[in-house]
Design a protein around this motif. Structure first.
Motif, PDB file in Angstrom:
ATOM      1  N   VAL A  70       2.465 -55.310 -47.116  1.00 36.22           N
ATOM      2  CA  VAL A  70       1.142 -55.573 -47.691  1.00 36.22           C
ATOM      3  C   VAL A  70       0.100 -54.809 -46.886  1.00 36.22           C
ATOM      4  O   VAL A  70       0.021 -54.943 -45.651  1.00 36.22           O
ATOM      5  CB  VAL A  70       0.823 -57.085 -47.699  1.00 36.22           C
ATOM      6  CG1 VAL A  70      -0.574 -57.322 -48.273  1.00 36.22           C
ATOM      7  CG2 VAL A  70       1.877 -57.864 -48.485  1.00 36.22           C
ATOM      8  N   GLY A  71      -0.665 -53.980 -47.596  1.00 34.73           N
ATOM      9  CA  GLY A  71      -1.690 -53.207 -46.910  1.00 34.73           C
ATOM     10  C   GLY A  71      -3.096 -53.674 -47.272  1.00 34.73           C
ATOM     11  O   GLY A  71      -3.291 -54.319 -48.295  1.00 34.73           O
ATOM     12  N   PRO A  72      -4.069 -53.354 -46.434  1.00 35.61           N
ATOM     13  CA  PRO A  72      -3.872 -52.703 -45.133  1.00 35.61           C
ATOM     14  C   PRO A  72      -3.273 -53.662 -44.105  1.00 35.61           C
ATOM     15  O   PRO A  72      -3.358 -54.875 -44.265  1.00 35.61           O
ATOM     16  CB  PRO A  72      -5.294 -52.268 -44.754  1.00 35.61           C
ATOM     17  CG  PRO A  72      -6.187 -53.243 -45.444  1.00 35.61           C
ATOM     18  CD  PRO A  72      -5.502 -53.608 -46.727  1.00 35.61           C
ATOM     19  N   TRP A  73      -2.709 -53.084 -43.044  1.00 36.27           N
ATOM     20  CA  TRP A  73      -2.010 -53.895 -42.048  1.00 36.27           C
ATOM     21  C   TRP A  73      -2.438 -53.455 -40.648  1.00 36.27           C
ATOM     22  O   TRP A  73      -2.532 -52.258 -40.373  1.00 36.27           O
ATOM     23  CB  TRP A  73      -0.501 -53.748 -42.216  1.00 36.27           C
ATOM     24  CG  TRP A  73       0.302 -54.478 -41.175  1.00 36.27           C
ATOM     25  CD1 TRP A  73       0.401 -55.820 -41.016  1.00 36.27           C
ATOM     26  CD2 TRP A  73       1.105 -53.881 -40.162  1.00 36.27           C
ATOM     27  NE1 TRP A  73       1.233 -56.122 -39.955  1.00 36.27           N
ATOM     28  CE2 TRP A  73       1.685 -54.939 -39.420  1.00 36.27           C
ATOM     29  CE3 TRP A  73       1.410 -52.563 -39.810  1.00 36.27           C
ATOM     30  CZ2 TRP A  73       2.538 -54.722 -38.337  1.00 36.27           C
ATOM     31  CZ3 TRP A  73       2.267 -52.348 -38.739  1.00 36.27           C
ATOM     32  CH2 TRP A  73       2.814 -53.424 -38.012  1.00 36.27           C
ATOM     33  N   ASN A  74      -2.715 -54.450 -39.791  1.00 41.18           N
ATOM     34  CA  ASN A  74      -3.106 -54.187 -38.401  1.00 41.18           C
ATOM     35  C   ASN A  74      -2.012 -54.676 -37.464  1.00 41.18           C
ATOM     36  O   ASN A  74      -1.405 -55.728 -37.692  1.00 41.18           O
ATOM     37  CB  ASN A  74      -4.414 -54.899 -38.043  1.00 41.18           C
ATOM     38  CG  ASN A  74      -5.597 -54.389 -38.833  1.00 41.18           C
ATOM     39  OD1 ASN A  74      -5.512 -53.359 -39.498  1.00 41.18           O
ATOM     40  ND2 ASN A  74      -6.706 -55.106 -38.783  1.00 41.18           N
ATOM     41  N   THR A  75      -1.793 -53.937 -36.412  1.00 38.95           N
ATOM     42  CA  THR A  75      -0.849 -54.345 -35.381  1.00 38.95           C
ATOM     43  C   THR A  75      -1.466 -54.081 -34.012  1.00 38.95           C
ATOM     44  O   THR A  75      -2.111 -53.034 -33.799  1.00 38.95           O
ATOM     45  CB  THR A  75       0.490 -53.601 -35.516  1.00 38.95           C
ATOM     46  OG1 THR A  75       1.379 -54.050 -34.471  1.00 38.95           O
ATOM     47  CG2 THR A  75       0.319 -52.097 -35.395  1.00 38.95           C
ATOM     48  N   THR A  76      -1.285 -55.019 -33.097  1.00 38.82           N
ATOM     49  CA  THR A  76      -1.830 -54.893 -31.746  1.00 38.82           C
ATOM     50  C   THR A  76      -0.769 -54.334 -30.810  1.00 38.82           C
ATOM     51  O   THR A  76       0.388 -54.781 -30.827  1.00 38.82           O
ATOM     52  CB  THR A  76      -2.310 -56.257 -31.220  1.00 38.82           C
ATOM     53  OG1 THR A  76      -3.292 -56.784 -32.113  1.00 38.82           O
ATOM     54  CG2 THR A  76      -2.929 -56.124 -29.837  1.00 38.82           C
ATOM     55  N   LEU A  77      -1.154 -53.363 -30.019  1.00 43.65           N
ATOM     56  CA  LEU A  77      -0.243 -52.747 -29.047  1.00 43.65           C
ATOM     57  C   LEU A  77      -0.224 -53.616 -27.793  1.00 43.65           C
ATOM     58  O   LEU A  77      -1.167 -53.603 -27.007  1.00 43.65           O
ATOM     59  CB  LEU A  77      -0.708 -51.327 -28.728  1.00 43.65           C
ATOM     60  CG  LEU A  77      -0.878 -50.398 -29.942  1.00 43.65           C
ATOM     61  CD1 LEU A  77      -1.501 -49.078 -29.524  1.00 43.65           C
ATOM     62  CD2 LEU A  77       0.468 -50.184 -30.629  1.00 43.65           C
ATOM     63  N   ASN A  78       0.866 -54.352 -27.625  1.00 40.68           N
ATOM     64  CA  ASN A  78       0.931 -55.314 -26.529  1.00 40.68           C
ATOM     65  C   ASN A  78       1.663 -54.811 -25.291  1.00 40.68           C
ATOM     66  O   ASN A  78       1.666 -55.489 -24.250  1.00 40.68           O
ATOM     67  CB  ASN A  78       1.620 -56.603 -27.014  1.00 40.68           C
ATOM     68  CG  ASN A  78       0.789 -57.330 -28.055  1.00 40.68           C
ATOM     69  OD1 ASN A  78      -0.428 -57.414 -27.936  1.00 40.68           O
ATOM     70  ND2 ASN A  78       1.439 -57.849 -29.093  1.00 40.68           N
TER      71      ASN A  78
END
Length: 214
Positions: free
Chosen positions: A109-117
């Motif tokens: 499902v867009g848009p999609w955010n991901t955090t660089l951990n």
């Protein structure tokens, strides 16, 4: 006995209050650290205006990644149309082979955010059709942030040098004698001629004649 029990109760209450204070401080410090991390984190739109699509050149996303420095806490935003693309985070081997088997995570499902951990390399591909083979794939390297340099010490004003007074020549032990005033020589006054005394006796005629005869 009652006094001893009261002291013990006070002691335990004090310890509980101190323990609660330490827990509260730890929670506050964690909250502050999270807020600071969020304040310094950056959000990157993958591909900028291109978004997450099949690129026109094979190095489109690698060139985009080379223009940015990613650190833990940053956010990647994948802009794509739901049903036309997806995003799978995969390992290095799956990235090289464009394999969607056993992805680390998958978003459809867009848009999609991901955090660089975490630091290190991260790999993303699109699993639709041959999109990955057509260069719809992204590899980035997350590095630790550089330490903040300590603040420079304040500049102190430079002291103005104090002028040294001119040295006075030492005085001699005895004062120099003052010369007496010069006197001009006086011209001698003329000696007055002796004035003949009035009333002197005239010479005796006889004596005068005697002198003549002789």
């Amino acid at each position: 006995m009652d006094t001893g029990r009261g002291n013990q109760r006070t002691y335990y209450n004090t310890r509980m209050e101190l323990g609660g204070g330490f827990v509260l401080c730890a929670v506050l410090l964690a909250a502050v650290a999270e807020l600071v991390g969020r304040a310094t984190a950056a959000t990157y739109v993958v591909g900028d205006n291109l978004g997450w699509n099949v690129p026109s050149s094979v190095d489109e996303y690698s060139s985009w990644a080379s223009r940015h420095v990613f650190t833990p806490g940053d956010v990647l935003m994948f802009n794509f149309v739901t049903g036309e693309h997806d995003v799978a985070e995969v390992r290095k081997a799956a990235y090289d082979e464009c394999s969607s088997n056993d992805p680390i995570l998958l978003s459809t499902v867009g848009p999609w955010n991901t955090t660089l951990n975490s630091t290190g390399e991260h790999y993303y591909i699109c699993t639709f059709g041959r999109h990955c083979s057509l260069a719809q794939k992204l590899a980035i390297n997350v590095t630790a942030p550089s330490p903040t340099p300590p603040p420079s010490p304040p500049m102190l004003p430079t002291p103005t040098p104090t002028p040294t007074p001119a040295s006075t020549p030492p005085m001699s032990g005895s004062p120099s004698p003052i010369p007496p005033p010069t006197q001009m020589p006086r011209s001698p006054s003329p000696t007055p001629s002796p004035t003949p005394m009035s009333g002197s006796p005239s010479p005796t005629p006889s004596l005068m004649g005697y002198e003549l005869n002789n």
